[in-house]
Design a protein around this motif. Sequence first.
Motif, PDB file in Angstrom:
ATOM      1  N   GLY A 193      33.177  52.058  25.449  1.00 46.87           N
ATOM      2  CA  GLY A 193      33.726  51.419  26.802  1.00 46.87           C
ATOM      3  C   GLY A 193      33.634  52.278  27.820  1.00 46.87           C
ATOM      4  N   ALA A 239      38.583  50.935  29.221  1.00 45.87           N
ATOM      5  CA  ALA A 239      38.547  50.296  27.709  1.00 45.87           C
ATOM      6  C   ALA A 239      37.826  51.209  26.767  1.00 45.87           C
ATOM      7  CB  ALA A 239      37.262  49.090  28.030  1.00 45.87           C
ATOM      8  N   GLY A 286      40.160  46.514  24.685  1.00 45.55           N
ATOM      9  CA  GLY A 286      39.172  45.764  25.313  1.00 45.55           C
ATOM     10  C   GLY A 286      37.716  46.061  24.783  1.00 45.55           C
ATOM     11  N   SER A 287      37.474  47.013  23.750  1.00 47.49           N
ATOM     12  CA  SER A 287      36.161  47.090  23.038  1.00 47.49           C
ATOM     13  C   SER A 287      36.547  46.754  21.672  1.00 47.49           C
ATOM     14  CB  SER A 287      35.544  48.590  23.043  1.00 47.49           C
ATOM     15  OG  SER A 287      35.322  48.795  24.642  1.00 47.49           O
ATOM     16  N   GLU A 297      32.891  39.529  23.690  1.00 46.90           N
ATOM     17  CA  GLU A 297      33.263  40.596  24.175  1.00 46.90           C
ATOM     18  C   GLU A 297      32.594  40.999  25.534  1.00 46.90           C
ATOM     19  OE1 GLU A 297      35.175  42.236  22.490  1.00 46.90           O
ATOM     20  OE2 GLU A 297      34.905  41.513  20.388  1.00 46.90           O
ATOM     21  N   THR A 298      31.987  40.007  26.126  1.00 46.22           N
ATOM     22  CA  THR A 298      31.617  40.434  27.719  1.00 46.22           C
ATOM     23  C   THR A 298      32.643  40.823  28.490  1.00 46.22           C
ATOM     24  OG1 THR A 298      29.664  39.050  27.051  1.00 46.22           O
ATOM     25  CG2 THR A 298      30.097  39.652  29.415  1.00 46.22           C
ATOM     26  N   ALA A 299      32.892  41.926  29.199  1.00 41.05           N
ATOM     27  CA  ALA A 299      33.989  42.378  29.856  1.00 41.05           C
ATOM     28  C   ALA A 299      34.157  41.378  30.896  1.00 41.05           C
ATOM     29  CB  ALA A 299      33.663  43.945  30.402  1.00 41.05           C
ATOM     30  N   ASP A 300      33.223  41.001  31.709  1.00 39.88           N
ATOM     31  CA  ASP A 300      33.387  40.075  32.881  1.00 39.88           C
ATOM     32  C   ASP A 300      34.098  38.871  32.475  1.00 39.88           C
ATOM     33  OD1 ASP A 300      32.431  41.725  35.169  1.00 39.88           O
ATOM     34  OD2 ASP A 300      30.567  41.734  34.551  1.00 39.88           O
ATOM     35  N   THR A 321      30.196  45.168  27.217  1.00 43.79           N
ATOM     36  CA  THR A 321      31.524  45.371  27.350  1.00 43.79           C
ATOM     37  C   THR A 321      31.955  46.268  28.505  1.00 43.79           C
ATOM     38  OG1 THR A 321      31.371  47.173  25.748  1.00 43.79           O
ATOM     39  CG2 THR A 321      32.187  45.342  24.972  1.00 43.79           C
ATOM     40  N   GLU A 341      31.599  46.412  32.846  1.00 44.49           N
ATOM     41  CA  GLU A 341      31.418  45.514  34.103  1.00 44.49           C
ATOM     42  C   GLU A 341      30.130  45.824  34.577  1.00 44.49           C
ATOM     43  OE1 GLU A 341      34.146  45.899  37.597  1.00 44.49           O
ATOM     44  OE2 GLU A 341      35.742  46.256  36.131  1.00 44.49           O
TER      45      GLU A 341
END
Length: 612
Positions: A100, A157, A177-178, A355-358, A610, A612
């Motif tokens: 993260g 994250a 977040g992760s 899991e893709t952060a965006d 994960t 941006e």
Amino acid sequence: MCGIVGYIGPRDAYPVLMKGLYRLEYRGYDSAGVALMDGNLKLYKTHGKVSDLENKIKNQDLSGTIGIAHTRWATHGEPNDVNAHPHFSHSRRLAIIHNGIIENYGSLKKELVNRGYVFKSKTDTEVLIHLIEDIQVNEKVDLVEAVRIALNHVIGAYAIVVVSQDDPDKLIAAKKGSPLVIGIGEKEFLIASDASPIVEYTKNVVYLDDEELAIIPRHGRIKIKTIKNKDKTPYIQQLEMQLSAIEKSGFPHFMLKEIYEQPRSIKDSMRGRLNSAKGIVSLGGIIDYEQKLMNCRRVLIVACGTSWHAGLVGEYLFEDLARIPVEVEYASEFRYRNPVIYEDDVVIAISQSGETADTLAAIELAKAKGATIIGICNVVGSSIARATHAGSYTHAGPEIGVASTKAFTAQVTILALMALSIANKKGTIPKTRFFQLLSEMDSIPAKVEKALEVNDTILEISKIFKDVRNFLYLGRGYNFPIALEGALKLKEISYIHAEGYPAAEMKHGPIALIDEEMPVVVIATKKGTYDKVVSNIQEVKARKGIIIAIVTEGDEVVRGMADYVIEIPETDEIFVPLVATIPLQLLSYHIAVMRGCNVDQPRNLAKSVTVE
Ligand code: G6P
């Protein structure tokens, strides 16, 4: 990205951790490391891949029944030995692995530096372990409490595991977040970024939620609490993943195995959802939301990479069949451009990893504006799957090759099922066409199987073009997203520059690039805009470009013009993407192998993004 794995139990931790790292290497592979405890906390790490780590430390003391390990995809600090994880605390009595980004690491670091802490690495992670130790010492709290307090200071994250020399019978894990999964075995626990390192030891798992912290003891049960100190009861789920699904099964690369799995993965994604004889399409996961879809103002599709290409096919399907306006958005742009989102919009988020952060951030944004969110994910229990109101899983099975193949066709399959279901309920296609499309859809796995028979032809073509510097991919209508996807596959794994273009747009720019050196892959299947694409082929030939054409079986017209022809079985225009993408996957695969590229782990890429 990054893969993390932890073990505590009666076994030697090292082999378990290494096997886990190999399984997670798709998440990042620029450096790797391990910390083991056997009285003392021993830490070994290196730049390079997991195999480099294994070679480097094979003569070291690798004993210990508790340990943590990490495979990295660099964000803060270049990929070198020092920046590799795990990271020690100041006293070297604590070690941490982290996936993260700690966004406020700059300000935290400044404070710690002012208080005399010396940083060895350039990572954001090292800040966190110093902070934990600082809290432990200054606030005189135990390790769990120190981790909990530290996480309350963190913006960003994380999935972390912490081990302490002073607490040899405990691992502490936390996530926000992760992803993080805890496997609960017989008197042993495993912790990992996904279930693949766990599946061979136990099928009982707990997925941590965001801002939860787990205390994992050598003996007894795990305890979970939130970082706000609220106790939670662990919810144990059963893994459905089979071990064979994450092994190569005789194929030289995961990517090739996954390409060849597509007849099955497409069938699995349709199983129980399509009954062509009875005219039934039913996606259980979204059944309660179908009315919303039917009555929505528009569909917004958010995704990244290959999943975005699947989204484009979705746009054609939804508009064509269900007459619903669709916009397909790069999640990374959508989240930052103050988009107009209505409460009666339906957002479809597509993500293999989940899991893709965006994509996750785009979902949160749309949710906050009151839109309904439907997910199409491959990884069960992933963050995106859990953040959506409803969704349909693609049943592609674990995809390990970094370049997405079977997940893409599974995503398109789900989108086709959704569009057909809505079109039927809205009455936007005649019943006869609906039945005909369902029965055609039933035949797609067999047609994909047939399309795989072009492998030998593609091998020959690959030999001819393996050393070129550029490729152009053209397609139109439903084949336009396939041209984009074909070009992306080639770029990703062979490092040859490739561009995908709508065939008719070629004359507005790319045509200037065409000469006798430029191979142009044209998807020129029958129906739809076939005649127009034939004209585009002629335009390329007139400028001495080299045509590699993907055509419908028996097409003599294009055969007469093209330099190389690859035949695929005929299907309805709306399903062509599922079949036409197969030769393009194979082309990129063989070219990459011939160029000596690492097909499953291409440079600079990672499977699960994960950050941006
Ligand atoms: C990375 C992967 C791609 C993938 C994209 C989106 O770039 O290398 O293969 O298409 O992320 O990932 P997702 O898991 O959200 O589909």
